[in-house]
Design a protein around this motif. Structure first.
Motif, PDB file in Angstrom:
ATOM      1  N   LEU A   1      30.250  37.236  42.095  1.00  0.00           N
ATOM      2  CA  LEU A   1      31.545  36.995  41.457  1.00  0.00           C
ATOM      3  C   LEU A   1      31.740  35.526  41.081  1.00  0.00           C
ATOM      4  CD1 LEU A   1      34.705  38.947  42.391  1.00  0.00           C
ATOM      5  CD2 LEU A   1      34.842  36.633  41.527  1.00  0.00           C
TER       6      LEU A   1
ATOM      7  N   LEU B   1      35.113  38.313  32.476  1.00  0.00           N
ATOM      8  CA  LEU B   1      34.552  39.504  31.845  1.00  0.00           C
ATOM      9  C   LEU B   1      34.421  40.601  32.898  1.00  0.00           C
ATOM     10  CD1 LEU B   1      31.818  38.107  29.426  1.00  0.00           C
ATOM     11  CD2 LEU B   1      34.249  38.521  29.035  1.00  0.00           C
TER      12      LEU B   1
ATOM     13  N   ARG C   1      33.933  46.353  44.738  1.00  0.00           N
ATOM     14  CA  ARG C   1      35.359  46.056  44.664  1.00  0.00           C
ATOM     15  C   ARG C   1      36.013  46.062  46.043  1.00  0.00           C
ATOM     16  NH1 ARG C   1      37.613  45.262  39.181  1.00  0.00           N
ATOM     17  NH2 ARG C   1      35.617  45.161  38.113  1.00  0.00           N
TER      18      ARG C   1
ATOM     19  N   GLU D   1      42.626  40.774  31.014  1.00  0.00           N
ATOM     20  CA  GLU D   1      41.858  40.453  32.223  1.00  0.00           C
ATOM     21  C   GLU D   1      42.302  41.230  33.465  1.00  0.00           C
ATOM     22  OE1 GLU D   1      40.552  35.823  31.417  1.00  0.00           O
ATOM     23  OE2 GLU D   1      42.057  36.278  32.918  1.00  0.00           O
TER      24      GLU D   1
ATOM     25  N   GLU E   1      42.941  44.136  35.918  1.00  0.00           N
ATOM     26  CA  GLU E   1      42.477  45.490  36.222  1.00  0.00           C
ATOM     27  C   GLU E   1      43.624  46.279  36.858  1.00  0.00           C
ATOM     28  OE1 GLU E   1      39.178  46.282  35.692  1.00  0.00           O
ATOM     29  OE2 GLU E   1      39.557  48.378  36.209  1.00  0.00           O
TER      30      GLU E   1
ATOM     31  N   PHE F   1      41.532  41.379  39.025  1.00  0.00           N
ATOM     32  CA  PHE F   1      41.054  41.124  37.670  1.00  0.00           C
ATOM     33  C   PHE F   1      39.815  41.968  37.380  1.00  0.00           C
ATOM     34  CE2 PHE F   1      43.584  37.453  38.849  1.00  0.00           C
ATOM     35  CZ  PHE F   1      44.362  37.268  37.711  1.00  0.00           C
ATOM     36  N   ARG F   2      39.475  42.035  36.095  1.00  0.00           N
ATOM     37  CA  ARG F   2      38.413  42.963  35.716  1.00  0.00           C
ATOM     38  C   ARG F   2      37.029  42.549  36.194  1.00  0.00           C
ATOM     39  NH1 ARG F   2      38.210  42.281  29.118  1.00  0.00           N
ATOM     40  NH2 ARG F   2      37.865  40.043  29.057  1.00  0.00           N
ATOM     41  N   ASP F   3      36.880  41.286  36.635  1.00  0.00           N
ATOM     42  CA  ASP F   3      35.590  40.897  37.206  1.00  0.00           C
ATOM     43  C   ASP F   3      35.501  41.236  38.696  1.00  0.00           C
ATOM     44  OD1 ASP F   3      37.349  39.022  38.151  1.00  0.00           O
ATOM     45  OD2 ASP F   3      36.242  37.264  37.459  1.00  0.00           O
ATOM     46  N   GLY F   4      36.560  41.815  39.247  1.00  0.00           N
ATOM     47  CA  GLY F   4      36.556  42.183  40.657  1.00  0.00           C
ATOM     48  C   GLY F   4      37.243  41.173  41.544  1.00  0.00           C
ATOM     49  N   SER F   5      37.605  40.024  40.982  1.00  0.00           N
ATOM     50  CA  SER F   5      38.293  39.009  41.769  1.00  0.00           C
ATOM     51  C   SER F   5      39.747  39.412  41.996  1.00  0.00           C
ATOM     52  CB  SER F   5      38.236  37.670  41.023  1.00  0.00           C
ATOM     53  OG  SER F   5      38.768  36.640  41.824  1.00  0.00           O
TER      54      SER F   5
END
Lengths: 383, 383
Positions: A266, A278, A284, B167, B169, B250-254
Motif C-alpha cells: 500500500l 489508484l 482489505r 477515490e 471506496e 479509499f480504493r487503494d485499500g488505505s
C-alpha cells in the motif's frame, strides 16, 4: 495519468524491491527501466527476463559479466559495483527511483538520483538519518519529491493530505514494540527470535532494528526531515497490532490516523501513484473484524536506542550518521553471533559518545563519520 | 481569516447551541448576530446579555414580549414563533447559520437560511434525512456549503480533505452501540437508563436514538446526502469507546480515521473555521494512554431500526421523512412513559409500512408526510 513513467529500483531483489515489482505489475503506465541488486543473481535474472529493463547493475563484476553473456542481445545493459548502482540511479529514462537498498549504501545513489532530477520513492530511511539536511536541501533545490515508502511516514503523509501550513501540532509514529515487548531476559535473546517480527515480514537488518526500537528512532529522525518538524513534535506510541500505521495531531485537537493491514504494497503504491490513489489489490482491512487496538508508551529503559536516537537527532551534525553506521555494524555483529542483543545498544552508545561531531557536514564528511563509526563499532568493547 | 463573520444559532440553549457558544468564545473574528431558542428563557436571557445579538426568537409570544420589556433599549430585536425562527435563519448579517434545533423543526429554517445564501453548520441531521435531495440541491444551486457538525460526519469530512474524485471506496460510520449493547432484556429498559449514554452528553431525543441505533440509521442517510455516496458504500461498525469518530476507506485499500475524545466542540469548531484549523482548547487525546479500541458489527436483530433506515433510505421519496417523523413521535411516547423501548421500532416500522410514498417530493409533500407519520405514530398499535 496519461504518460508512461520510467521507474528504476535500487535493491530489486530485496523485500521492498520484490513488493515494488508486484505493485508495478498492477499499475498501468509504468515501465521498469533500471534494476540494481546485490548478490541474488538468480532472482535478478528472472526480473530482467520479465521486465526487460534498459540498465541493470549488480554488486560484483563476475556476476555482471556472467549475466551479460547469458542475456546478450536482449537489450539490457549490465553494469556492476558502485558505478553501476549510480548509473541505474541516474538513468535518463527514469522519472522516479525506488531506493530500497539497506543502510548507508543507499545514500550516494539517492543523492545521484536527486541530482539527476528524479523523484525518490524512499524506502531507505538511513539516507535521511545520515544526511537529512543535505538530501532534503538538494531535493528542494532540484524541485524533486521525496515520497515516503516507510509505512509510518506514508501514513503521516496521507493524514497530512490537504492540510494547511501551521496546522500540525504533532505527529505520532506507531511502533509494534517488536518481538521482545514482553521479553524479560533481553540479554539472552537469540538471532532467530530477533528475526521473528510479530507483524511485518521484512529484511534482516530492519527486523533487528524493530526488535531494539532503533528502527523507530531512525524513523523519528526520518520524520524530522520529511515533514520539517521539531523533535518535540514527533512522538512515538507502541501499538502492538500494527493496524494504525501512524497519526497526526492537529492544532485544534483533532487526530487523523491511517489504518490498514500490515502490507508494504500500500505505501509503495501510494508513493508511485501520488497524488492519485489508484485501485489496489492489497488485502482489505475489515473494521468490524479488527481485533482490539491497544496503545502504550514505549519502554525506553529496556529499549534505550529510541531515546538515544532522539538525543542524537537533536544534536545533529555528523552524529546521526555515526549513530546509524554504528548501529549497522552492531546489528551485523549480532547477526553473526558475535555480540548479544543488548550489546547493540552498548556498542552504538559507546561510538556515539566518542564521536567528534562536525556541524553542517558535506557528503564527504558524512561518509567519513560513517566509516569512522563502523570501524569503531567493529572493535567496540562489548563485554 | 481577516474579516468578522456573522453567526446565527438556531437552538442556542440546547446542548449543541451552548457548546457552539463556548467554541465561539475562543475564536477570533466571529460575531453572534442571531439566536433562536425554545422555552429556556432564563438561559437565553443570559446569552442575549452576553453576546448582544441583533435578533432573537423564542417559541412563545408571551416569552418574547417579556424579554423585549426586560431588554428594552439594548439593541436586540425579539421575535417569536416559526416566523421569528425563520427571520433569525435569514438575518442579513449572518454568514453562517448553526442549525441545532432538534427534529424536523430544523427543516424549514435550514431551507430559509440556504435560500438566503448562508452557509449551514448542520447539527440537525433530520433535515437531510427528511429532505436530503431537496436541501442539497438547493445548497448547490445557491452555492452555499453544508458543513457537518455531527461528530461522525465531521470525521469523514476531515478524512476526505485533499482527496480526489472517485477515490472513496466506502465510508465507515462508527457507533458507540449505545447503553444497551450488552443489555439482555430490552423490553424492560427504562427511560432513565436510555438517557444514560456511555460516552456522549447530548439532548434527550438523540440519546434515545443512540440507544435504539436509529441515530446511526439517520446518520447513514445524512451521510448519503452529505457525501453523495450510494448506500452500498456506507458501512456501520460498533466501536464502544467512541474514540474513532468515523473512517474512510479509499480504493487503494488505505483507511483514514479521525480520532478524538468525545467532545462536540471539535466538530463545531472545524465547521466554523473550515477550511482552516485554528488552535482549540478541547481536551486532548493522549494516544499512549488510550484504552483498547474495539470493534464489532452492529446487532441488527436486537436493534432493527438501523437496518430499517438503510431500507427506507434506499427506497427514498417521502419515506425517510415519514420514518423520521414516526421515530420522533415514538421517542416522545417512550420518554412520556407511554410505550416500551422496544415499541419504538414497532411504531416506526408500522408507520413506514403504511406510508404511501411520493417520489421526488417538494417541501410541502415532505412536510405532509411528516405530519401524516406523526399522527399515525401517536395512535399506532403498540401492544
Amino acid at each position: 495519468m496519461c504518460f508512461i513513467k520510467g521507474v528504476s529500483i535500487l535493491g530489486s531483489t530485496g523485500s521492498i524491491g520484490r513488493q515494488a515489482l508486484d505493485v508495478l505489475d498492477g499499475l498501468p503506465d509504468f515501465r521498469i527501466v533500471g534494476l540494481a541488486a546485490g548478490k541474488n543473481i538468480k532472482l535478478l535474472k528472472e526480473q530482467i527476463i520479465r521486465y526487460r529493463p534498459l540498465l541493470v547493475s549488480v554488486e560484483k563484476e563476475d556476476d555482471a559479466l556472467e549475466l551479460a553473456r547469458e542475456l546478450a542481445g536482449k537489450g539490457t545493459e549490465i553494469l556492476w559495483g558502485s558505478e553501476g548502482l549510480l548509473a541505474v540511479a541516474a538513468h535518463p529514462a527514469a522519472g522516479v527511483v525506488i531506493t530500497a537498498v539497506t543502510g548507508t549504501a543507499g545514500l550516494l545513489p539517492t543523492v545521484e538520483a536527486i541530482s539527476a532530477g528524479k523523484d525518490i520513492a524512499l524506502a531507505n530511511k538511513e539516507t535521511l538519518v545520515a544526511a537529512g539536511s543535505l538530501v532534503t536541501g538538494l531535493a528542494a533545490q532540484k524541485g524533486v519529491n521525496i515520497l515516503p515508502v516507510d509505512s509510518e511516514h506514508s501514513a503521516i503523509w496521507q493524514c497530512l493530505r490537504g492540510s494547511r501550513p501551521g496546522e500540525v501540532e504533532s505527529i505520532i509514529l506507531t511502533a509494534s514494540g517488536g518481538p521482545f515487548r514482553k521479553e524479560r531476559d533481553l540479554e539472552r535473546v537469540t538471532v532467530s527470535k530477533a528475526l521473528a517480527h510479530p507483524n511485518w515480514s521484512m529484511g534482516k537488518k530492519i527486523t533487528v532494528d524493530s526488535a531494539t526500537l532503533m528502527n523507530k528512532g531512525l524513523e523519528v529522525i526520518e520524520a524530522r526531515w520529511l515533514f520539517g518538524l521539531d523533535y518535540d513534535r514527533i512522538r512515538v506510541v507502541v501499538h502492538p497490532q500494527s493496524i494504525i500505521h501512524s497519526m497526526v495531531e492537529f492544532r485544534d485537537g483533532s487526530v487523523l490516523a491511517q489504518l490498514g493491514l500490515p502490507d508494504m504494497k500500500l505505501p509503495i503504491q501510494y508513493a508511485l501513484t501520488y497524488p492519485d490513489r489508484l485501485p489496489g489489490n492489497v488485502p482489505r482491512l475489515d473494521p468490524a473484524k479488527m481485533s482490539a487496538l491497544t496503545f502504550e508508551p514505549p519502554d525506553i529503559v529496556r529499549f534505550p536506542l529510541l531515546d538515544l536516537a532522539y538525543r542524537v537527532g537533536r544534536r545533529g551534525g555528523t552524529l546521526p550518521a555515526a549513530m546509524n553506521a554504528a548501529n549497522e555494524a552492531a546489528v551485523e555483529l549480532f547477526l553473526a553471533g558475535r555480540i548479544r542483543f543488548t550489546s547493540i545498544y552498548r556498542v552504538v552508545e559507546e561510538v556515539v559518545g566518542r564521536h567528534d561531531i562536525t556541524d553542517r557536514p558535506g557528503l564527504e564528511e558524512i561518509l567519513e563519520a560513517d566509516r569512522w563509526a563502523r570501524e569503531k563499532a567493529s572493535v567496540a568493547d562489548t563485554r
